[in-house]
Design a protein around this motif. Sequence first.
Motif, PDB file in Angstrom:
ATOM      1  N   GLU A 334       0.871  -1.151   0.000  1.00  0.00           N
ATOM      2  CA  GLU A 334       0.000   0.000   0.000  1.00  0.00           C
ATOM      3  C   GLU A 334       0.917   1.211   0.000  1.00  0.00           C
ATOM      4  OE1 GLU A 334      -2.356   0.264   3.449  1.00  0.00           O
ATOM      5  OE2 GLU A 334      -3.877   1.480   2.484  1.00  0.00           O
ATOM      6  N   LEU A 335       0.753   2.066  -0.993  1.00  0.00           N
ATOM      7  CA  LEU A 335       1.578   3.271  -1.027  1.00  0.00           C
ATOM      8  C   LEU A 335       0.809   4.379  -0.332  1.00  0.00           C
ATOM      9  CD1 LEU A 335       3.002   3.101  -4.608  1.00  0.00           C
ATOM     10  CD2 LEU A 335       4.184   2.741  -2.480  1.00  0.00           C
ATOM     11  N   ARG A 336       1.357   4.812   0.773  1.00  0.00           N
ATOM     12  CA  ARG A 336       0.612   5.792   1.566  1.00  0.00           C
ATOM     13  C   ARG A 336       1.009   7.204   1.168  1.00  0.00           C
ATOM     14  NH1 ARG A 336      -1.929   3.555   5.797  1.00  0.00           N
ATOM     15  NH2 ARG A 336      -1.863   5.535   6.874  1.00  0.00           N
ATOM     16  N   SER A 337       0.360   8.135   1.813  1.00  0.00           N
ATOM     17  CA  SER A 337       0.578   9.535   1.442  1.00  0.00           C
ATOM     18  C   SER A 337       1.993   9.985   1.764  1.00  0.00           C
ATOM     19  CB  SER A 337      -0.403  10.424   2.195  1.00  0.00           C
ATOM     20  OG  SER A 337      -0.049  11.762   2.019  1.00  0.00           O
ATOM     21  N   PRO A 338       2.614  10.711   0.834  1.00  0.00           N
ATOM     22  CA  PRO A 338       3.960  11.225   1.112  1.00  0.00           C
ATOM     23  C   PRO A 338       3.981  12.215   2.261  1.00  0.00           C
ATOM     24  CG  PRO A 338       3.307  11.639  -1.170  1.00  0.00           C
ATOM     25  CD  PRO A 338       2.123  11.085  -0.473  1.00  0.00           C
ATOM     26  N   SER A 339       2.825  12.718   2.667  1.00  0.00           N
ATOM     27  CA  SER A 339       2.832  13.728   3.733  1.00  0.00           C
ATOM     28  C   SER A 339       3.282  13.123   5.055  1.00  0.00           C
ATOM     29  CB  SER A 339       1.452  14.361   3.877  1.00  0.00           C
ATOM     30  OG  SER A 339       0.517  13.391   4.223  1.00  0.00           O
ATOM     31  N   LEU A 342       7.147  14.062   4.670  1.00  0.00           N
ATOM     32  CA  LEU A 342       7.574  15.452   4.714  1.00  0.00           C
ATOM     33  C   LEU A 342       6.374  16.382   4.626  1.00  0.00           C
ATOM     34  CD1 LEU A 342       7.469  16.117   1.436  1.00  0.00           C
ATOM     35  CD2 LEU A 342       9.719  15.125   1.522  1.00  0.00           C
ATOM     36  N   VAL A 364       8.182  11.198  -3.953  1.00  0.00           N
ATOM     37  CA  VAL A 364       8.189  10.663  -2.601  1.00  0.00           C
ATOM     38  C   VAL A 364       7.418   9.353  -2.617  1.00  0.00           C
ATOM     39  CG1 VAL A 364       7.719  11.145  -0.201  1.00  0.00           C
ATOM     40  CG2 VAL A 364       8.135  13.022  -1.760  1.00  0.00           C
ATOM     41  N   VAL A 365       8.081   8.281  -2.255  1.00  0.00           N
ATOM     42  CA  VAL A 365       7.431   6.975  -2.249  1.00  0.00           C
ATOM     43  C   VAL A 365       7.376   6.495  -0.811  1.00  0.00           C
ATOM     44  CG1 VAL A 365       7.531   4.623  -3.078  1.00  0.00           C
ATOM     45  CG2 VAL A 365       8.263   6.471  -4.544  1.00  0.00           C
TER      46      VAL A 365
END
Lengths: 415, 735
Positions: A334-339, A342, A364-365
């Motif tokens: 699951e690729l989550r939010s880059p937030s 950063l 951003v991964v």
Amino acid sequence: MNTDDSSWWPMGDGGDKIEGSQATARQTAELLRSVISQQRVPYTNQAGALIDAVKAIGEQLIAANPVELAVGNIVRRVLHIIREEDLSLTTAAIGGLNLSAVSDDENDDDRDGDSTLSAAAVAAAARSTLRPPSLQTLLEDTPVSAAVPQTSSSGGDSEGKSKSADKSSRSRKLKHDVIEAVNELIQDIVTCHEQIAEQAVEHIHQNEVILTLGSSRTVLEFLFAAKEKKRSFRVFVAEGAPRYQGHLLAKELVARGLQTTLITDSAVFAMISRVNMVIVGAHAVMANGGVIAPVGMNLVALAAQKHAVPFVVLAGSHKLCPLYPHNPEVLLNELRSPSELLDFGEFSDCMDFGSGSGSPLLHVVNPAFDYVPPKLVSLFITDAGGHNPSYMYRLIADYYSADDLVVQRRATAGN
Amino acid sequence: MGAQKKRAAAAAAAARVSEDPDDLARQPLQAILLADSFTTKFRPITLERPKVLLPLVNVPMINYTLAWLEAAGVAEVFVFCCAHSKQVIDYLENSEWFSQPNFTVKTIESHNIISAGDALRLIYEQNVIHGDFVLISGDTVSNMSLTQALQEHKERKKKDNNAVMTMIIKKSKPSPITRQSRLGTDELFMAIDPNTKQLLYYEDKADHSKGTICLDKMLLAENPSISLHNDKQDCYIDICSPEVLSLFTDNFDYQHLRRHFVKGLLLDDIMGYKIFTHEIHSSYAARIDNYRSYDIVSKDIIQRWTYPYVPDVKFCGNRATKLERRGICFTAFNSEIEQSRSAQVGSFTVIGYGTKIGSNSKISDSVIGEGCTIGSNVLIEGSYIWDNVIIEDGCELRHVIVCDGVIMKAGAVLKPGVVLSFKVVIGERFVVPAYSKVSLLQQPTVHDSDEELEYADNSSGTVEFSSIQGTADQSNGEMTSESSEAHKPKLGTGGVGYIWSICEGGQEEEWRHSVAPIPEDKLTELSEAMDDDQELVTQDRTALSTSGELISDSNASEGDDNEDSKDDSVYFEKEVEATFLRAVEENVKVDHVILEVNSLRLSYNMTSADCAGAVFYSMMKLAIKTPHSSASELQQNTANIITTWQKLLKSYLLEIDEEIEIILKFEEMCLESAKEFSPLFARILHILYDKDILQEDAILRWADEKEGADESDKVFVRQSEKFIQWLREASEEED
């Protein structure tokens, strides 16, 4: 301020995967129970009707969040329960009626035929061909075996009754038994932490140093159970970037009086030589014994292997997935939010696509999971006890029936 | 589907209750969703489909907004539909939104509404809002949690009944060169009290040419500290108290939410209503205001900043896609696409269901909708291609938007910034020029001011549309001939549609809001312009400091009270120049110009010497601006202008002092702003003498004054030595 969101999303019940999969599993089981209880069953082929209903719902549930494997696991477990109950009812009925010729084919369709085989032979054949002898039935520890004496007695009572009356009582019986069994399943899911924790004292010894990564409720209960049994040991907690759930775990461990050391993920390799055992939670355990676990786990497992430290994975049986991992780094991830990595505001000028080539220079991964191959795992501890990675296939054969491995395709193509 | 929803809703409900048992449970949260932006920025697309239904990464925008509202714990949403209201309502009725447990969507329809203010007044009349509500427009993408902002809002409201609104803001730095945020909106200035987070000042239309913003001094007097930001982005998500609606009703001239309502509230100190801000950090929120923000938000979605509203997570109305690893990055795919082996699909690309991609085609950083057919050797870069588009072999698309049903014949090329509206056909090998917009509908000829609003002229709009569509269907040939009659630029052989001429703002402004990135040369041009601006400012400063007056550096932030008289003279000069130029352009009579300059003189409290200087300065400026190839031509131009306007100049030359002022002014110009004149100094001096503008006395007095000056100051005296010599001799002769 930075943790103000994300853990409460309906879809992101990955919000806290490790405990989250338990809640999801329980909810799935409860939902399927209500589906079964509302499902109207016909006189013939009740099991088939139930299986179809569960499959239809299950397909949607799995599609809703394909990464949360616990949903699919529970759907398959419930399907397996239906099959088992049906089978045991049938064999019991055959045994009781003695001369009635009801046979089961492989698709669990009840058919009236005029088989000339003796009931005992049918029962034996059913046992040997349809189902390898289950470990659970041998241990007589499951609802399935518990249900058998009841049904056989009811089968015996119905000897003189007409066939249709027998059928209707059987259909009611089947639904009732299935719901009972699903209840037991829910109970198992609810109590899996305690059952795993009971074994803690066998694995954690005096003055040991335990390392764990991130936060897992199972691990917390496990460590705490050992502590309660007056074992004195120390825990190293790797913080588990980028979500830093290790901080929460450290807090809870300290609150329960355990000697805890918090380290960064990158310090794991430096610390591993002092560690006696690595104990971690998992998101899912695949059929080959590979583990889907929070990101960073592969690193820990490799470090543990390098220093020959036992790598122990705790997982409730609902996390046991009958599928084999294919390209797990991407497909089961699951690729989550880059937030989480950063702050968007600080980097907003790096993402001004309006100027330059139009394609962003900054990527951003943020994957949520790691895949740990089975050869790096020393031991699995499930609510059914401790197992080798190579033994996983056996547990899976106990919990799932081979017909249900692919829920989606069968349901659309087969029926 | 129901079961899945049930589960999601159950989870959401559980989460909600555990998070905040009192606040949210007590009163169901309501929201007003404006399904109309009341602008024309998305024309020509919005002539045929409302903006909220435009696909954003293959999902209609309104779904992002509704999905967020549902997840944020809103119980009831009023969707206000105006333009194309029927389409919006039909869409919602066929979607899943009407059948959600714990989440009701109601539509309010009106056709004669032309602004957000009117919409809110109408909602107030309907009396459906009972408590705090979220005000949002249907083109907002967010994943923020409302809980904290809502709680803050409620607590403030308890303490202070005047705290009627909480505005969500987010940090985002504007580009220093283009003076606009990454979303393509203008640079926004906000003054916020750092302790209470109260919004004190809001300016989104700051005048950059001046380089200053004005704050009321009272702000500083009343608030111990103010932080002034230009790095905040307005997310256009507001938590409002019910008073807001009545405020709109009381002030019936409020139209725009920000320009009128927010600014009105900030200026109005009688009622004392206050607006507060809530800054979000890790979560995402942005509004799609123009094509640029459409591009940026799409990319943010693909880069997963809006998680969980991303293409591979199913939230509503989208088909689940799966990710594939491309290099180090990820591409979202639908399972059933036909892709040739030799096609190259790059990273950060989303490809919809049932799309076919031919061999050797290259696609990168793009979104491609469902059911598209892409031929061979096609190049697609940074583009947004909606559903059922046919792109034949060898086409090139860079940074464009292509709507549903467009057909691009073989070899057609779309330059950056092009927008093709629905069902347009581009002919073979036709090159569509950059930033052009192509539609089947003709450009509306009537253009109001920039306040022009698109509103639902629903019936006529659709009729017009269907009729044109009909002809298009009947025969392409007829259509082309028709379009070629009406508009010169055809779309190549077999092309269907009109190229819209670029409206008022002109091509210059087009790049600001386009999907295409700002071209390199534009950026350098801008940064040069900015350097010039800075030079101008410093020049002004030096000019001022020579006069020996102090200028405070802080006047940029503290406004007009620091303006001193020297600033006035600069402004005065500028005003006179503007007046003069206008006079030249419009052929105003000399008398009138004199009158105007006189009034300027009075209002700025200037002497007639200043006027003479300023008028002369403007004349010379005009002369130098008139195109010329050589010095002699410039001289000729100057002579002409002086001849034409000598009466104007003379009217200020009452005394000899003024004449000397002119010479000094001219000298200054030659040294600084108009160096081209310096070789011509003597000759022009001669012209001025010939035209009786300068008397010989003045010239001689000037020469005498310069006698004692530095060597460097005497350059022009030297240059005109012969002329002065001649003058002296002439006067002696006369004697």
